[in-house]
Design an enzyme around this catalytic site. Structure first.
Site: not given
Ligand code: SAM
Length: 294
Positions: A120, A152-153, A170, A173, A177
């Site tokens: 995350e 960063d994933g 997961d 949108d 990031p």
């Molecule tokens: N269930 C949700 C939805 O579809 O709206 C999404 C769940 S989760 C909260 C999404 C997570 O992805 C966020 O906590 C965000 O910080 C994380 N995220 C966004 N970009 C990312 C990246 N490049 N690498 C890792 N995590 C990331």
């Protein structure tokens, strides 16, 4: 939170708090809230936990509802149980994003899972959800199989040497990031991180409002995987309600999965839902045919 400057998506009108999710120029979703439980600015985004009247407590990132106590389990169960049950023996699982911990909590229901790496980008999201949304994060903070990696994933899968049975993307949108989490290069790197019979799944957005994303995701994954299946669920708090997931597999087809392995301590998914979720409306089928011919 009394007297504090509110994030621009939250408005106090008289006695009431309103959360206004700015989905697009012509669509704003407005929720009446009871209380702003917490509000933090992380290096990546605005992280709010708000208690809404109809949806209960929820995680809001940059004004966008991510998961709610009322309906978050639908999304979390569907993105987790479908790939885990499809795989013959899922031991090592990677979740990219997933900071609310809801998907990890579902994956942990399977004893055969030995490790769950949650990559995350934003540590603040995880801390806030563990503290304020235990209904969603549930067993995750106590389970030794979970390993949080705050990075960063996109970078993680580029450099990762570990190989996984199941990878769950997961993500939020495709803005900020998360943009790269929908790109071809990222999906190619994800494939490199799978074992030879691995499965990946991602959320591919609304098949009504975000057809282009679903089309692109399906097209890209079809180029790299022998088995690609789109499935759906209805999540009331996501714009459009109907939500799509795209599963790509190197060996196992979810259509032939042994659904008797499904853990039934769930609120949404069961054997009938598992079998039915791959039956798609004509409009979605057409979108996938277009993608395949693109
Ligand atoms: N269930 C949700 C939805 O579809 O709206 C999404 C769940 S989760 C909260 C999404 C997570 O992805 C966020 O906590 C965000 O910080 C994380 N995220 C966004 N970009 C990312 C990246 N490049 N690498 C890792 N995590 C990331």
């Amino acid at each position: 939170m009394e007297g504090k400057q509110l994030d621009k998506h939250l408005k106090r009108i008289g006695e009431d708090i309103w959360l206004i999710e700015d989905d697009r120029d012509n669509l704003k979703l407005t929720y009446r809230g009871k209380e702003i439980i917490s509000s933090k600015k992380s290096p990546f985004q605005q992280v709010d936990i708000v208690d809404l009247y109809d949806f209960g407590k929820c995680l809001v990132l940059d004004g966008v509802v991510q998961t709610t106590v009322l309906d978050g389990y639908i999304y979390n169960e569907m993105i987790s149980h479908i790939p885990i049950v499809t795989h013959d023996y899922p031991r090592d699982v990677l979740i990219i994003g997933g900071g609310d911990c809801g998907a990890a909590n579902e994956v942990l229901k399977y004893e055969e899972v030995q490790s769950v790496d949650v990559v995350e980008i934003d540590e603040v999201v995880v801390k806030e959800c563990i503290e304020h949304l235990p209904e969603i994060s549930d067993t995750v903070p106590l389970d030794e199989r979970v390993n949080f990696i705050f990075t960063d994933g996109v970078e993680y899968v580029k450099n990762c040497e570990k190989r996984y049975d199941v990878i769950i993307i997961d993500s939020s949108d495709p803005v900020g990031p998360a943009v790269q989490l929908f790109s071809e290069d990222f999906y190619k790197d994800v494939k490199k991180c799978l074992k030879e019979d691995g499965i990946m799944v991602c959320q591919s957005q609304s098949p009504i409002f975000n057809k282009e994303i679903l089309r692109n995701t399906y097209k890209i994954l079809n180029e790299y995987y022998p088995i690609v299946r789109v499935y759906k669920a209805v999540v009331p708090s996501y714009p459009g309600g109907m939500w799509s997931f795209t599963l790509a597999s190197l060996k196992y087809d979810p259509v032939n999965a042994d659904t008797s392995k499904l853990k039934l301590n769930t609120l949404y998914v069961n054997r009938e839902i598992f079998e039915a979720c791959f039956k798609l409306p004509n409009i979605v089928k057409e979108c996938l045919i277009e993608a395949a011919n693109k």
